[in-house]
Structure formats: C-alpha cells, structure tokens
Scaffold this motif. Sequence first.
Motif, PDB file in Angstrom:
ATOM      1  N   PHE A 194     -26.982  36.003  27.493  1.00 31.40           N
ATOM      2  CA  PHE A 194     -27.154  35.020  26.434  1.00 31.40           C
ATOM      3  C   PHE A 194     -28.402  35.267  25.579  1.00 31.40           C
ATOM      4  O   PHE A 194     -28.318  35.406  24.374  1.00 31.40           O
ATOM      5  CB  PHE A 194     -27.202  33.608  27.032  1.00 31.40           C
ATOM      6  N   HIS A 195     -29.550  35.332  26.224  1.00 28.58           N
ATOM      7  CA  HIS A 195     -30.793  35.472  25.451  1.00 28.58           C
ATOM      8  C   HIS A 195     -30.848  36.805  24.708  1.00 28.58           C
ATOM      9  O   HIS A 195     -31.272  36.863  23.553  1.00 28.58           O
ATOM     10  CB  HIS A 195     -31.997  35.338  26.379  1.00 28.58           C
ATOM     11  N   PHE A 196     -30.428  37.887  25.376  1.00 23.93           N
ATOM     12  CA  PHE A 196     -30.488  39.217  24.773  1.00 23.93           C
ATOM     13  C   PHE A 196     -29.155  39.660  24.175  1.00 23.93           C
ATOM     14  O   PHE A 196     -28.981  40.829  23.835  1.00 23.93           O
ATOM     15  CB  PHE A 196     -30.956  40.244  25.814  1.00 23.93           C
ATOM     16  N   MET A 210     -21.321  31.427  23.951  1.00 26.24           N
ATOM     17  CA  MET A 210     -21.023  30.655  25.156  1.00 26.24           C
ATOM     18  C   MET A 210     -19.519  30.540  25.386  1.00 26.24           C
ATOM     19  O   MET A 210     -19.026  30.757  26.505  1.00 26.24           O
ATOM     20  CB  MET A 210     -21.655  29.262  25.062  1.00 26.24           C
ATOM     21  N   THR A 211     -18.782  30.183  24.336  1.00 20.72           N
ATOM     22  CA  THR A 211     -17.335  30.010  24.497  1.00 20.72           C
ATOM     23  C   THR A 211     -16.654  31.336  24.834  1.00 20.72           C
ATOM     24  O   THR A 211     -15.705  31.361  25.623  1.00 20.72           O
ATOM     25  CB  THR A 211     -16.707  29.413  23.222  1.00 20.72           C
ATOM     26  N   ASP A 212     -17.143  32.437  24.263  1.00 21.12           N
ATOM     27  CA  ASP A 212     -16.578  33.755  24.584  1.00 21.12           C
ATOM     28  C   ASP A 212     -16.828  34.106  26.049  1.00 21.12           C
ATOM     29  O   ASP A 212     -15.949  34.637  26.735  1.00 21.12           O
ATOM     30  CB  ASP A 212     -17.184  34.829  23.679  1.00 21.12           C
ATOM     31  N   ALA A 213     -18.040  33.817  26.518  1.00 20.69           N
ATOM     32  CA  ALA A 213     -18.390  34.144  27.906  1.00 20.69           C
ATOM     33  C   ALA A 213     -17.585  33.304  28.886  1.00 20.69           C
ATOM     34  O   ALA A 213     -17.040  33.813  29.874  1.00 20.69           O
ATOM     35  CB  ALA A 213     -19.881  33.939  28.133  1.00 20.69           C
ATOM     36  N   SER A 268     -13.645  33.346  30.295  1.00 29.05           N
ATOM     37  CA  SER A 268     -13.266  33.963  31.561  1.00 29.05           C
ATOM     38  C   SER A 268     -13.480  32.955  32.684  1.00 29.05           C
ATOM     39  O   SER A 268     -14.610  32.496  32.891  1.00 29.05           O
ATOM     40  CB  SER A 268     -14.115  35.209  31.821  1.00 29.05           C
ATOM     41  N   PRO A 269     -12.432  32.595  33.417  1.00 30.25           N
ATOM     42  CA  PRO A 269     -12.612  31.633  34.511  1.00 30.25           C
ATOM     43  C   PRO A 269     -13.567  32.135  35.581  1.00 30.25           C
ATOM     44  O   PRO A 269     -14.280  31.341  36.203  1.00 30.25           O
ATOM     45  CB  PRO A 269     -11.193  31.457  35.063  1.00 30.25           C
ATOM     46  N   GLY A 270     -13.609  33.461  35.788  1.00 32.41           N
ATOM     47  CA  GLY A 270     -14.523  34.025  36.785  1.00 32.41           C
ATOM     48  C   GLY A 270     -15.970  33.774  36.419  1.00 32.41           C
ATOM     49  O   GLY A 270     -16.783  33.388  37.273  1.00 32.41           O
ATOM     50  N   VAL A 271     -16.308  33.977  35.135  1.00 28.10           N
ATOM     51  CA  VAL A 271     -17.685  33.751  34.674  1.00 28.10           C
ATOM     52  C   VAL A 271     -18.029  32.268  34.734  1.00 28.10           C
ATOM     53  O   VAL A 271     -19.122  31.888  35.159  1.00 28.10           O
ATOM     54  CB  VAL A 271     -17.869  34.295  33.241  1.00 28.10           C
ATOM     55  N   ALA A 272     -17.089  31.420  34.314  1.00 28.61           N
ATOM     56  CA  ALA A 272     -17.333  29.977  34.330  1.00 28.61           C
ATOM     57  C   ALA A 272     -17.590  29.485  35.750  1.00 28.61           C
ATOM     58  O   ALA A 272     -18.526  28.715  35.996  1.00 28.61           O
ATOM     59  CB  ALA A 272     -16.149  29.241  33.718  1.00 28.61           C
ATOM     60  N   LEU A 273     -16.777  29.939  36.694  1.00 33.75           N
ATOM     61  CA  LEU A 273     -16.941  29.520  38.082  1.00 33.75           C
ATOM     62  C   LEU A 273     -18.211  30.103  38.694  1.00 33.75           C
ATOM     63  O   LEU A 273     -18.875  29.446  39.506  1.00 33.75           O
ATOM     64  CB  LEU A 273     -15.719  29.936  38.898  1.00 33.75           C
ATOM     65  N   LEU A 274     -18.565  31.333  38.290  1.00 34.92           N
ATOM     66  CA  LEU A 274     -19.800  31.945  38.770  1.00 34.92           C
ATOM     67  C   LEU A 274     -21.005  31.122  38.346  1.00 34.92           C
ATOM     68  O   LEU A 274     -21.908  30.851  39.153  1.00 34.92           O
ATOM     69  CB  LEU A 274     -19.923  33.374  38.234  1.00 34.92           C
ATOM     70  N   SER A 302     -21.205  21.552  34.735  1.00 35.36           N
ATOM     71  CA  SER A 302     -20.046  21.031  34.010  1.00 35.36           C
ATOM     72  C   SER A 302     -19.803  21.755  32.690  1.00 35.36           C
ATOM     73  O   SER A 302     -18.663  21.798  32.200  1.00 35.36           O
ATOM     74  CB  SER A 302     -20.231  19.540  33.748  1.00 35.36           C
ATOM     75  N   ILE A 303     -20.855  22.323  32.105  1.00 33.16           N
ATOM     76  CA  ILE A 303     -20.724  22.945  30.784  1.00 33.16           C
ATOM     77  C   ILE A 303     -19.793  24.154  30.796  1.00 33.16           C
ATOM     78  O   ILE A 303     -18.896  24.257  29.935  1.00 33.16           O
ATOM     79  CB  ILE A 303     -22.118  23.305  30.227  1.00 33.16           C
ATOM     80  N   PRO A 304     -19.953  25.122  31.716  1.00 31.62           N
ATOM     81  CA  PRO A 304     -19.018  26.255  31.737  1.00 31.62           C
ATOM     82  C   PRO A 304     -17.568  25.828  31.949  1.00 31.62           C
ATOM     83  O   PRO A 304     -16.657  26.374  31.304  1.00 31.62           O
ATOM     84  CB  PRO A 304     -19.515  27.114  32.909  1.00 31.62           C
ATOM     85  N   ILE A 305     -17.352  24.846  32.828  1.00 32.47           N
ATOM     86  CA  ILE A 305     -15.991  24.370  33.079  1.00 32.47           C
ATOM     87  C   ILE A 305     -15.414  23.697  31.837  1.00 32.47           C
ATOM     88  O   ILE A 305     -14.240  23.899  31.481  1.00 32.47           O
ATOM     89  CB  ILE A 305     -15.980  23.393  34.282  1.00 32.47           C
ATOM     90  N   TYR A 306     -16.232  22.902  31.172  1.00 34.86           N
ATOM     91  CA  TYR A 306     -15.799  22.212  29.949  1.00 34.86           C
ATOM     92  C   TYR A 306     -15.395  23.215  28.865  1.00 34.86           C
ATOM     93  O   TYR A 306     -14.332  23.076  28.227  1.00 34.86           O
ATOM     94  CB  TYR A 306     -16.923  21.303  29.441  1.00 34.86           C
ATOM     95  N   LEU A 307     -16.232  24.257  28.656  1.00 31.35           N
ATOM     96  CA  LEU A 307     -15.931  25.242  27.630  1.00 31.35           C
ATOM     97  C   LEU A 307     -14.733  26.117  28.023  1.00 31.35           C
ATOM     98  O   LEU A 307     -13.954  26.535  27.161  1.00 31.35           O
ATOM     99  CB  LEU A 307     -17.156  26.110  27.365  1.00 31.35           C
ATOM    100  N   TRP A 308     -14.585  26.373  29.289  1.00 27.71           N
ATOM    101  CA  TRP A 308     -13.433  27.143  29.774  1.00 27.71           C
ATOM    102  C   TRP A 308     -12.122  26.395  29.513  1.00 27.71           C
ATOM    103  O   TRP A 308     -11.120  26.986  29.096  1.00 27.71           O
ATOM    104  CB  TRP A 308     -13.611  27.438  31.261  1.00 27.71           C
ATOM    105  N   LEU A 309     -12.141  25.074  29.758  1.00 30.28           N
ATOM    106  CA  LEU A 309     -10.931  24.280  29.621  1.00 30.28           C
ATOM    107  C   LEU A 309     -10.680  23.818  28.185  1.00 30.28           C
ATOM    108  O   LEU A 309      -9.585  23.329  27.882  1.00 30.28           O
ATOM    109  CB  LEU A 309     -11.011  23.053  30.528  1.00 30.28           C
ATOM    110  N   SER A 310     -11.681  23.992  27.323  1.00 33.27           N
ATOM    111  CA  SER A 310     -11.541  23.513  25.926  1.00 33.27           C
ATOM    112  C   SER A 310     -10.579  24.390  25.127  1.00 33.27           C
ATOM    113  O   SER A 310     -10.494  25.585  25.348  1.00 33.27           O
ATOM    114  CB  SER A 310     -12.905  23.485  25.253  1.00 33.27           C
TER     115      SER A 310
END
Length: 212
Positions: A127-129, A141-144, A147-153, A204-212
């Motif tokens: 993200f930062h770099f 963020m939404t691109d990352a 992937s459900p794997g990244v969101a769950l990680l 909650s943020i990764p899950i929210y963006l994954w499901l959006s």
Amino acid sequence: MHVMLQTLGSSIGKKLLMALTGFCFCGFLAVHLAGNLSVYGGPAFFNSYVEHLHSLGVLIHVAEIGLLALALVHVTTGILLFIGNLRARPVRYAVSRRSGGRTWGSATMPYTGFVILAFVIYHLIGFHFADHSTRTVFQIMTDAFASPGVALLYSAAVLLVGLHISHGFWSLFQTFGANHPAYMPVIEKIGMGFAVFVAVGFGSIPIYLWLS
C-alpha cells in the motif's frame, strides 16, 4: 547521562522503552483506524481524507520518521527481552505456563510481535510503496481486497494485533507502576475493549471491500 544509559540497558529500562513505544503505537492505531473507517463513506469521502493527509506535507514525513524510530526501538527492545528471557529460562516448564493468570495474549506476546512485524512490512509494500500515479488509494485497496485470500489474510493479521494489544495495553500501565487492585481491573477492561475495537475495526474493512 551514564546513569540513564545504564537504566535503559537494564531489563527494567527495556521494559519501560517497550511500554512507552507501545503506548505511542496504541495512539497511532486509534488515529489510523479512525481515518480508515472513512472508507465506509465511499470512494470520494475516503480519497478526500487521504488528500487531506497528503496536504500536511512535511508533517506527514516527520510522523513517518517518528513511527519508524518507534518501531526500531520497540522491535529491537522486544527481541533483546525475548532473548534475555530465553537465556534466563533455558529449560521449558514441565507444567503449563498459562496457569497463574497467564492469558493467550501474554503467552504469545513475542510470537505475535514477530508475525505483526512481517505483516507490517507486507502492508507497507502493498500500500504505502504501491504505484499511486494511476490509481487512488481507494482503488489500490479495492484491487488488493478483491482477492478473498488477501482479505482474509489481513483480517487474520489484525486479529493477532488485537491479541497482542489485549495484553500489551494493561501491561504497559503495569510497567509504569499503575498496578493497583482498585483500578487495574478497569484498565484491563479498557485494554480488552480497545483490542476488540482495533481488531474488528481494521478487520472489517478488507471483508467489506471484498464483498462490495
């Protein structure tokens, strides 16, 4: 100066450094989470928040350098204390060390610290770099998290952050001498509440963006 360096080099001094830097990181997490929760306001609202941060200019760079210095002190001191504890107790306990009031947070403190360090490095790279020239931070963020794997990680990693805080928060007050039966239970409850707030908020943020 010699007395101060001698104190910081002692076990007590290292614990004080850990407590002080840990307290600073708790403050940073609270502010960082408050900003990140603006993602629920939508892309425009979140990107406006990011642009406001960037408008601070040199202050952001100073804050980043300060966080890096705090991280170096916290990690280095933590490693030294961990090695010192191993040398002091080279033989593993024959009985469970979780007896006598030990919690999962206290028992796993050094190990969750190492995992969190690896996660922070991974997060900074992703993200930062990341390349911000063609995408907004919200898009990155939404691109990352597509992937459900990244969101769950990410969600699993911040649960470990919460576990780390659940012990570290009240422990830092204990290190500063605030260990009194009248108010330590209150501090422990506040620490647990803050740990849950951080874990659920960031997780909650990764899950929210994954499901959006």
